[in-house]
Enzyme design. Structure first.
Site, PDB file in Angstrom:
ATOM      1  N   SER A 138      40.601  48.191  36.707  1.00  0.00           N
ATOM      2  CA  SER A 138      39.773  48.501  38.076  1.00  0.00           C
ATOM      3  C   SER A 138      40.395  47.414  39.049  1.00  0.00           C
ATOM      4  CB  SER A 138      38.307  48.078  38.447  1.00  0.00           C
ATOM      5  OG  SER A 138      37.559  48.498  39.569  1.00  0.00           O
ATOM      6  N   TYR A 152      40.980  53.504  47.972  1.00  0.00           N
ATOM      7  CA  TYR A 152      41.494  52.994  47.165  1.00  0.00           C
ATOM      8  C   TYR A 152      40.048  51.715  46.660  1.00  0.00           C
ATOM      9  CZ  TYR A 152      43.872  48.917  44.050  1.00  0.00           C
ATOM     10  OH  TYR A 152      43.827  48.190  42.735  1.00  0.00           O
ATOM     11  N   LYS A 156      38.051  52.805  42.679  1.00  0.00           N
ATOM     12  CA  LYS A 156      37.858  52.096  42.275  1.00  0.00           C
ATOM     13  C   LYS A 156      37.045  51.255  42.032  1.00  0.00           C
ATOM     14  CE  LYS A 156      42.576  50.699  40.858  1.00  0.00           C
ATOM     15  NZ  LYS A 156      42.514  50.675  39.032  1.00  0.00           N
TER      16      LYS A 156
END
Length: 260
Positions: A138, A152, A156
């Site tokens: 991650s 993003y 993640k």
């Protein structure tokens, strides 16, 4: 031992592969760029080696069928996957209102669905063998929202829920599920990212210096060896990971009060 690394042509993935190559593992590296993959394969060969147990496959982890076929072929050649390191990822910083739908979707597809696709390809075989380890890469950005990183951070942070749910399902199967949260890391991708990173994000992220990819990879491999389910890096990310409910309000307060 057969180790599969997605995102294995550069950065953290390549350094993880290097550590396993030194152990004599059979390696399958998966990434999108054939030229970079071949360069990575040559980089991993020991002096004097013409051929080694290193297989490179150019495919998009976001395409489930293509990735599944690639991993099936790799397992035919090198045997069942013993360790999967899902390190493939992309990042395109931009404020949400200027971020195109296609760019948002690309990050979610690669960073979230790409991990799920890779896991789906190896997980049944691992369960059938009663052994195997999966490390999901991650990011520290998966622990806190960051200006200009809506796609993003979303992709993640979703990996945490995926890893936790999968670990529950894998309990007692012999398959270990782990997730790690690397900091900014010196990679070609970071160089491109910094060119687009908003100053508002740099004010927060830039407080900590990037880590060398070799150091990040070394800690990841050590965590896999030890069966560590969660791996944090550095004081800030560890604080967010362990005490996020206490730390994030303070970070938000500081960010809103800082001088423009």
């Amino acid at each position: 031992m057969h180790v599969i690394v997605t995102g294995g042509s550069s950065g953290i993935g390549l350094e993880v592969a290097r550590l396993y190559a030194a152990r004599g593992a059979r390696l399958t590296l998966i990434a999108r760029d054939p030229a970079k993959l071949e360069e990575a394969r040559r980089d991993l060969l020991l002096p004097g080696d013409v051929q080694a147990d290193i297989r490179v496959v150019a495919t998009d982890v976001g395409c489930d069928a293509a990735l599944s076929a690639a991993i099936a072929a790799a397992e035919t050649d090198f045997g069942p996957c013993d360790i999967l390191v899902a390190a493939a990822g992309v990042v395109e910083p931009e404020v949400f209102e200027k971020l195109s739908g296609s760019t948002f979707a690309e990050q979610v597809t690669t960073n979230l669905l790409g991990v799920a696709n890779a896991v789906r390809a190896v997980y049944p075989g691992m369960k059938a063998c009663g052994r195997g380890r999966i490390m999901i890469v991650s990011s520290g950005a998966g622990l806190i929202g960051i200006y200009g990183y809506t796609a993003y951070c979303a992709s993640k942070s979703a990996l945490t829920g995926f890893a936790e749910a999968l670990a529950m399902e894998a309990s007692g199967s012999g398959v270990g599920i782990a997730i790690c949260f690397p900091p900014d890391t010196f990679t070609p991708q970071l160089e491109r990212e910094l060119e687009k990173r908003p100053p508002e994000a740099q004010a927060l992220i830039g407080k900590a210096s990037p880590w060398p990819a070799k150091d990040v990879a070394r800690r990841i491999v050590r965590a896999i060896d030890r069966g560590t389910p969660r791996l944090y890096f550095g004081f800030s990310i560890t604080g967010l990971g362990l005490f996020g409910s206490l730390v994030k309000p303070l970070v938000t307060w500081w960010y809103r009060r800082k001088p423009a």
